[in-house]
Motif scaffolding. Structure first.
Motif, PDB file in Angstrom:
ATOM      1  N   GLN A  29     -24.593  19.402  18.503  1.00 54.74           N
ATOM      2  CA  GLN A  29     -25.377  18.958  17.354  1.00 54.74           C
ATOM      3  C   GLN A  29     -24.827  17.583  16.976  1.00 54.74           C
ATOM      4  O   GLN A  29     -23.608  17.386  16.976  1.00 54.74           O
ATOM      5  CB  GLN A  29     -25.209  19.903  16.177  1.00 54.74           C
ATOM      6  CG  GLN A  29     -25.829  21.255  16.386  1.00 54.74           C
ATOM      7  CD  GLN A  29     -25.654  22.164  15.186  1.00 54.74           C
ATOM      8  OE1 GLN A  29     -24.717  22.024  14.408  1.00 54.74           O
ATOM      9  NE2 GLN A  29     -26.556  23.112  15.036  1.00 54.74           N
ATOM     10  N   ASN A  85     -34.043  17.921  14.381  1.00 60.11           N
ATOM     11  CA  ASN A  85     -34.054  18.657  13.121  1.00 60.11           C
ATOM     12  C   ASN A  85     -35.073  18.007  12.178  1.00 60.11           C
ATOM     13  O   ASN A  85     -34.725  17.144  11.369  1.00 60.11           O
ATOM     14  CB  ASN A  85     -32.658  18.678  12.500  1.00 60.11           C
ATOM     15  CG  ASN A  85     -32.563  19.603  11.307  1.00 60.11           C
ATOM     16  OD1 ASN A  85     -33.572  20.035  10.759  1.00 60.11           O
ATOM     17  ND2 ASN A  85     -31.345  19.898  10.899  1.00 60.11           N
ATOM     18  N   GLN A  86     -36.315  18.426  12.281  1.00 51.39           N
ATOM     19  CA  GLN A  86     -37.390  17.825  11.490  1.00 51.39           C
ATOM     20  C   GLN A  86     -37.170  18.008   9.998  1.00 51.39           C
ATOM     21  O   GLN A  86     -37.544  17.152   9.199  1.00 51.39           O
ATOM     22  CB  GLN A  86     -38.749  18.404  11.915  1.00 51.39           C
ATOM     23  CG  GLN A  86     -39.920  17.561  11.462  1.00 51.39           C
ATOM     24  CD  GLN A  86     -39.881  16.144  12.012  1.00 51.39           C
ATOM     25  OE1 GLN A  86     -39.728  15.933  13.203  1.00 51.39           O
ATOM     26  NE2 GLN A  86     -40.018  15.162  11.129  1.00 51.39           N
ATOM     27  N   GLU A  87     -36.527  19.103   9.601  1.00 52.79           N
ATOM     28  CA  GLU A  87     -36.271  19.358   8.179  1.00 52.79           C
ATOM     29  C   GLU A  87     -35.427  18.238   7.564  1.00 52.79           C
ATOM     30  O   GLU A  87     -35.743  17.738   6.492  1.00 52.79           O
ATOM     31  CB  GLU A  87     -35.573  20.710   8.014  1.00 52.79           C
ATOM     32  CG  GLU A  87     -35.347  21.101   6.578  1.00 52.79           C
ATOM     33  CD  GLU A  87     -34.666  22.457   6.426  1.00 52.79           C
ATOM     34  OE1 GLU A  87     -34.547  22.898   5.280  1.00 52.79           O
ATOM     35  OE2 GLU A  87     -34.241  23.052   7.432  1.00 52.79           O
ATOM     36  N   VAL A  88     -34.368  17.823   8.259  1.00 56.15           N
ATOM     37  CA  VAL A  88     -33.515  16.746   7.741  1.00 56.15           C
ATOM     38  C   VAL A  88     -34.239  15.397   7.854  1.00 56.15           C
ATOM     39  O   VAL A  88     -34.118  14.550   6.965  1.00 56.15           O
ATOM     40  CB  VAL A  88     -32.155  16.720   8.467  1.00 56.15           C
ATOM     41  CG1 VAL A  88     -31.339  15.488   8.082  1.00 56.15           C
ATOM     42  CG2 VAL A  88     -31.368  17.987   8.141  1.00 56.15           C
ATOM     43  N   LYS A 101     -23.625  20.429   7.890  1.00 56.83           N
ATOM     44  CA  LYS A 101     -24.675  21.275   8.463  1.00 56.83           C
ATOM     45  C   LYS A 101     -25.959  20.496   8.762  1.00 56.83           C
ATOM     46  O   LYS A 101     -26.831  21.004   9.465  1.00 56.83           O
ATOM     47  CB  LYS A 101     -25.003  22.425   7.507  1.00 56.83           C
ATOM     48  CG  LYS A 101     -23.865  23.414   7.359  1.00 56.83           C
ATOM     49  CD  LYS A 101     -24.258  24.546   6.445  1.00 56.83           C
ATOM     50  CE  LYS A 101     -23.104  25.513   6.273  1.00 56.83           C
ATOM     51  NZ  LYS A 101     -23.421  26.563   5.297  1.00 56.83           N
ATOM     52  N   ALA A 102     -26.090  19.294   8.227  1.00 60.61           N
ATOM     53  CA  ALA A 102     -27.337  18.531   8.337  1.00 60.61           C
ATOM     54  C   ALA A 102     -27.358  17.715   9.638  1.00 60.61           C
ATOM     55  O   ALA A 102     -27.288  16.499   9.625  1.00 60.61           O
ATOM     56  CB  ALA A 102     -27.510  17.625   7.120  1.00 60.61           C
ATOM     57  N   TRP A 103     -27.489  18.429  10.756  1.00 64.07           N
ATOM     58  CA  TRP A 103     -27.554  17.744  12.049  1.00 64.07           C
ATOM     59  C   TRP A 103     -28.907  17.060  12.206  1.00 64.07           C
ATOM     60  O   TRP A 103     -29.898  17.464  11.617  1.00 64.07           O
ATOM     61  CB  TRP A 103     -27.279  18.720  13.191  1.00 64.07           C
ATOM     62  CG  TRP A 103     -28.177  19.917  13.238  1.00 64.07           C
ATOM     63  CD1 TRP A 103     -28.015  21.093  12.554  1.00 64.07           C
ATOM     64  CD2 TRP A 103     -29.379  20.072  14.002  1.00 64.07           C
ATOM     65  NE1 TRP A 103     -29.041  21.955  12.848  1.00 64.07           N
ATOM     66  CE2 TRP A 103     -29.893  21.360  13.736  1.00 64.07           C
ATOM     67  CE3 TRP A 103     -30.071  19.252  14.900  1.00 64.07           C
ATOM     68  CZ2 TRP A 103     -31.064  21.833  14.325  1.00 64.07           C
ATOM     69  CZ3 TRP A 103     -31.239  19.731  15.483  1.00 64.07           C
ATOM     70  CH2 TRP A 103     -31.715  21.013  15.200  1.00 64.07           C
ATOM     71  N   PHE A 105     -30.078  15.802  15.560  1.00 61.24           N
ATOM     72  CA  PHE A 105     -30.654  16.267  16.825  1.00 61.24           C
ATOM     73  C   PHE A 105     -29.586  16.988  17.624  1.00 61.24           C
ATOM     74  O   PHE A 105     -28.397  16.893  17.322  1.00 61.24           O
ATOM     75  CB  PHE A 105     -31.298  15.121  17.628  1.00 61.24           C
ATOM     76  CG  PHE A 105     -30.351  14.034  18.071  1.00 61.24           C
ATOM     77  CD1 PHE A 105     -29.724  14.093  19.305  1.00 61.24           C
ATOM     78  CD2 PHE A 105     -30.121  12.933  17.274  1.00 61.24           C
ATOM     79  CE1 PHE A 105     -28.873  13.082  19.727  1.00 61.24           C
ATOM     80  CE2 PHE A 105     -29.268  11.911  17.682  1.00 61.24           C
ATOM     81  CZ  PHE A 105     -28.640  11.990  18.914  1.00 61.24           C
ATOM     82  N   LYS A 106     -30.047  17.750  18.599  1.00 63.82           N
ATOM     83  CA  LYS A 106     -29.152  18.437  19.526  1.00 63.82           C
ATOM     84  C   LYS A 106     -29.338  17.809  20.900  1.00 63.82           C
ATOM     85  O   LYS A 106     -30.435  17.347  21.238  1.00 63.82           O
ATOM     86  CB  LYS A 106     -29.476  19.925  19.622  1.00 63.82           C
ATOM     87  CG  LYS A 106     -29.166  20.703  18.375  1.00 63.82           C
ATOM     88  CD  LYS A 106     -29.475  22.183  18.568  1.00 63.82           C
ATOM     89  CE  LYS A 106     -29.219  22.974  17.292  1.00 63.82           C
ATOM     90  NZ  LYS A 106     -29.510  24.406  17.494  1.00 63.82           N
TER      91      LYS A 106
END
Length: 131
Positions: A29, A85-88, A101-103, A105-106
């Motif tokens: 992440q 991570n579209q949410e972030v 915790k606010a990644w 991309f992976k």
């Protein structure tokens, strides 16, 4: 700044980008530290690579838009993007709530030896103290 703020479960580059790596799956992440978020002030938006994009260590891959400018940050590892991570990305303020915790991309990383080129939490803290 206490070293406990920067856990050794992550590795960090000098550009304030972290990677939390899973040695079994070779998936990491990728996110930014609270130091960088605070330095930037308010983040308007963030651009990251797309799924399946191939990335090189130290290439410019994270583009953060603030009120005054766009800042570019370097990838900590070489590999392929597996998730975003579209949410972030939709709400960058989540980084300020819990940067750990606010990644963003992976990625599946290619070379474990690159991890030796990054800093652990206490090394990153010393790096910040030297700035």
């Amino acid at each position: 700044m206490a070293s406990a703020e920067y856990p050794d479960s992550k590795v960090y580059n000098t550009h304030h980008v972290w990677a939390q790596c899973n040695a079994k799956t070779h998936i990491a992440q990728i996110g930014i530290t609270d130091y960088l978020a605070e330095e930037l002030g308010g983040i308007d938006s963030i651009d990251v690579p797309l799924e399946e994009d191939e990335l090189e260590m130290d290439s410019l891959v994270i583009h953060i838009h603030t009120k005054n400018r766009i800042r570019h940050f370097r990838c900590p590892l070489t590999g392929r993007v597996t998730a975003v991570n579209q949410e972030v990305l939709d709400d960058p303020a989540l980084i300020y709530l819990d940067w750990k915790k606010a990644w963003l991309f992976k990625m599946e990383y290619d070379d474990e030896d690159e991890l030796d080129l990054l800093m652990n939490g206490s090394q990153y803290t010393k790096h910040l103290d030297s700035l």
